[in-house]
Design an enzyme around this catalytic site. Structure first.
Site, PDB file in Angstrom:
ATOM      1  CB  VAL A 151      -0.976   0.005   1.199  1.00 45.91           C
ATOM      2  CG1 VAL A 151      -1.933  -1.179   1.096  1.00 45.91           C
ATOM      3  CG2 VAL A 151      -0.244  -0.045   2.547  1.00 45.91           C
ATOM      4  CE  LYS A 152       5.933   0.475  -3.378  1.00 42.52           C
ATOM      5  NZ  LYS A 152       5.126  -0.662  -3.886  1.00 42.52           N
TER       6      LYS A 152
END
Lengths: 312, 312
Positions: free
Chosen positions: B107-108
Site C-alpha cells: 500500500v506504500k
C-alpha cells in the site's frame, strides 16, 4: 481542458479565500446525534461508521462551500472503515464537487510506473471496465509522495494534462521529523526538499496556465516558514498546499511566505489547510455545541479567512 | 506476540522458498471465462470486476499456497474498482491467511503521526468502532514510503510490536528513476538510500527476534544488485522484500546479494516478489492456456523456486 492551476487560482479569487477545509472525520469526535442515528439504522457496523462520516461531511460542506475554494478529505480516516469507508470517501468527493468545490484527495500515493498509472486512473482519470471507460473517484487533485522519482509521478502528470487535474507533491512536510529525509544536505549544500522543489519546477515548466501556475503543486508545511520562503523562490509557478496551520501550530504569519503577489496585486499561489480546528470547532466554540457543529465550522472558517486576509 | 521477522523466517524455511507472489490482477489479463461469469451475474459493474479479481486470486492462491511463504496484493489494482475493489482486497487477504500464507499489503502508505496511526490501525491493528475494537484489513505486513521521516513510521512500528506484524520501508526501489531521490549524495558521500538503511537498522534494533530479524524490513529492487550488497551490510537484521525479478529484468544472480547465510547455513533474509510472470504465466506457457492459468502459475512458481535455489 482547463489547466488545474488556473482552476484553483480562479476558485481562490472568486471566494476571496485561501482556505482548504480538511475533511478528516475522526469517529470519536463526530457529534453524538449523528452517530446515534447511524447506529439505529445499521447497528455497530462499518456501514454505520461510514454513514455517520458522510452525514457529518455533508453538514460541513453545506456550511462552508460558499466561503472556501477547496476541501481535502484524508483517505486514512475512511480506509479505517474498509470498503464502506471508501464508498463514503467517493461520495464525499462527489458531494463536494456538486457544490462547486475543488476536491483534493489526500492519498499520498506513489509507486513504480505501471502501478502509479493504476492510481492515476482511479483517482484522477478513468478506468477500463470491460472495454468501457468509467470514472472512479474523479477528484480534482491528489497528493503524491516522491520517494520513487519521476517515473512514479509521470502517469499522474499525464492524467493532469488529459483531464485538467492537479497533483501536490510532498516537498517539506509539517511534521516534527520531516527533516529525517527532507533536510538531508547534499554535497552542493542543497537539501533534499530544495532539490524536490527544483524537480517540480522543471516537471511543470511546459504546462503553465494563463495565471502562472502549472498543474503540479507542492506540499509545504506552515510549521517551516524559512524553508517555505526558499521554496517559494525555487517554485514561482506552483501552488502550495500548506498543512500545519492551527492545530499543528502554524499561524497566518508563518504561512505568509507561501504566497505570491501576482500582477493584479492579488495574494495568491497557496491554499492553507485546516482540519480539526474547523470541522471540530464546536469543541472550543463558546457559541455552538456539538449539535451545531456545522455552524461552529462556518464560524471557524470565517475567522480563518479573516486571519489570513489581515496578514497581507 | 511472535516477532514478524521470526514468522517470515520460519515460513521461508518451512516452504523452502523465498518467493512472494504479487497479486496485481490487471482486469484485461484475467481469463475470459472468469470475466464472463462475473459479467453474467453483475453486468458491466465495479462489482463484476471485483468478483472476477477475487475468483482469479483464489485460483492463484489455491495453486501456489503450499509452495511459497507469502503473497503481496498491490492495492492500486483494487482501488481501481472503488469500494468493490477494496472489499475484494480485504477478502483476498482473508483468503490467503486461511491458507496460512503471510500477507503483505503493498500500500506504500505514510503520513504525519496521527494520520499514520489511522493507517496502522486499519491495515495492521484494530480500529475503534463505537467503543468496540474491530479488525479491518488485518494484513501481516504493509509497505511504507519514508519521505516524512520517523514520526510517520512510529505508529506502524507500534502496531508491529503489539500485533506481531511487519513493515517494509522503501529504501532502493526497482524502477529506472529511483535514483532521482534515493541516489542523491550527501556531504559525507553517503546516498539517501544508504541513510535510510541506517535509519531502519537503528529503528529495529530493540526488537530483533530469535532468528536475527526485526519487524522492519526494507524494499530493495532486484534491478540494483550493487546497491543491494551495500544495503545488506548496513542492515544485517532486516528482511528484504525484493521487487523487480522477472518482468522488470532482475535475475536470480541479481538478487543473490539480498540474502544472508545464517548460522544453520540456510540462505535467508529476503523474499523475492514476482507478479506478472507468475499470475499471468499462462500468456507464455507452452503447456497451459488461459483456462488453466492456475496450473501455469504453479508451474512458474516451481520454476522460480528452482531458479533461486540453484543460485546458491
Amino acid at each position: 481542458m482547463k489547466n488545474f492551476g488556473d482552476r484553483l487560482y480562479e476558485a481562490c479569487v472568486e471566494k476571496n479565500s485561501a482556505v482548504c477545509v480538511g475533511l478528516d472525520p475522526r469517529l470519536d469526535k463526530i457529534p453524538l446525534h449523528i452517530k446515534e442515528k447511524a447506529i439505529s439504522k445499521n447497528k455497530n457496523t462499518f456501514k454505520a461508521a461510514a454513514e455517520a462520516v458522510l452525514e457529518f461531511n455533508k453538514g460541513i460542506i453545506d456550511a462552508v462551500y460558499d466561503l472556501v475554494p477547496a476541501v481535502k478529505p484524508q483517505i486514512a480516516f475512511y480506509e479505517m472503515f474498509a470498503e464502506e469507508g471508501i464508498r463514503v470517501f467517493r461520495e464525499t468527493i462527489e458531494y463536494a464537487k456538486s457544490k462547486c468545490l475543488i476536491t483534493i484527495a489526500d492519498v499520498k500515493r506513489n509507486d513504480i510506473g505501471s502501478t502509479a498509472q493504476a492510481y492515476a486512473h482511479a483517482f484522477l482519470g478513468v478506468v477500463d471496465l470491460f472495454g468501457e471507460k468509467v470514472k472512479v473517484f474523479d477528484a480534482d487533485a491528489v497528493t503524491i509522495t516522491p520517494y520513487l522519482g519521476w517515473d512514479g509521478i509521470k502517469p499522474f502528470m499525464e492524467a493532469c494534462i488529459k483531464y485538467g487535474k492537479g497533483i501536490f507533491i510532498l516537498v517539506k512536510t509539517s511534521n516534527p521529523s520531516s527533516g529525517d529525509v527532507q533536510d538531508l544536505c547534499m554535497k552542493d549544500s542543497r537539501s533534499v526538499y530544495e532539490i524536490m522543489g527544483h524537480y517540480i519546477e522543471s516537471w511543470g515548466a511546459d504546462d503553465i496556465g494563463k495565471n502562472g501556475f502549472s498543474p503540479i503543486g507542492a506540499v509545504v508545511g506552515a510549521t517551516y516558514p524559512d524553508q517555505a520562503k526558499k521554496l517559494r523562490e525555487i517554485m514561482p509557478n506552483s501552488f502550495f498546499l500548506v498543512p500545519g496551520y492551527g492545530a499543528q501550530g502554524g499561524s497566518a504569519k508563518d504561512v505568509k511566505n507561501c504566497f505570491i503577489k501576482d500582477t493584479r496585486d492579488v495574494m495568491t499561489g497557496a491554499i492553507i489547510n485546516s482540519s480539526r480546528e474547523i470541522i471540530f470547532a464546536y469543541e472550543k466554540s463558546e457559541k455552538y455545541g456539538e449539535k451545531d457543529y456545522d455552524k461552529a465550522a462556518r464560524e471557524a472558517v470565517e475567522k480563518m479567512n479573516e486571519d489570513l486576509r489581515k496578514a497581507f
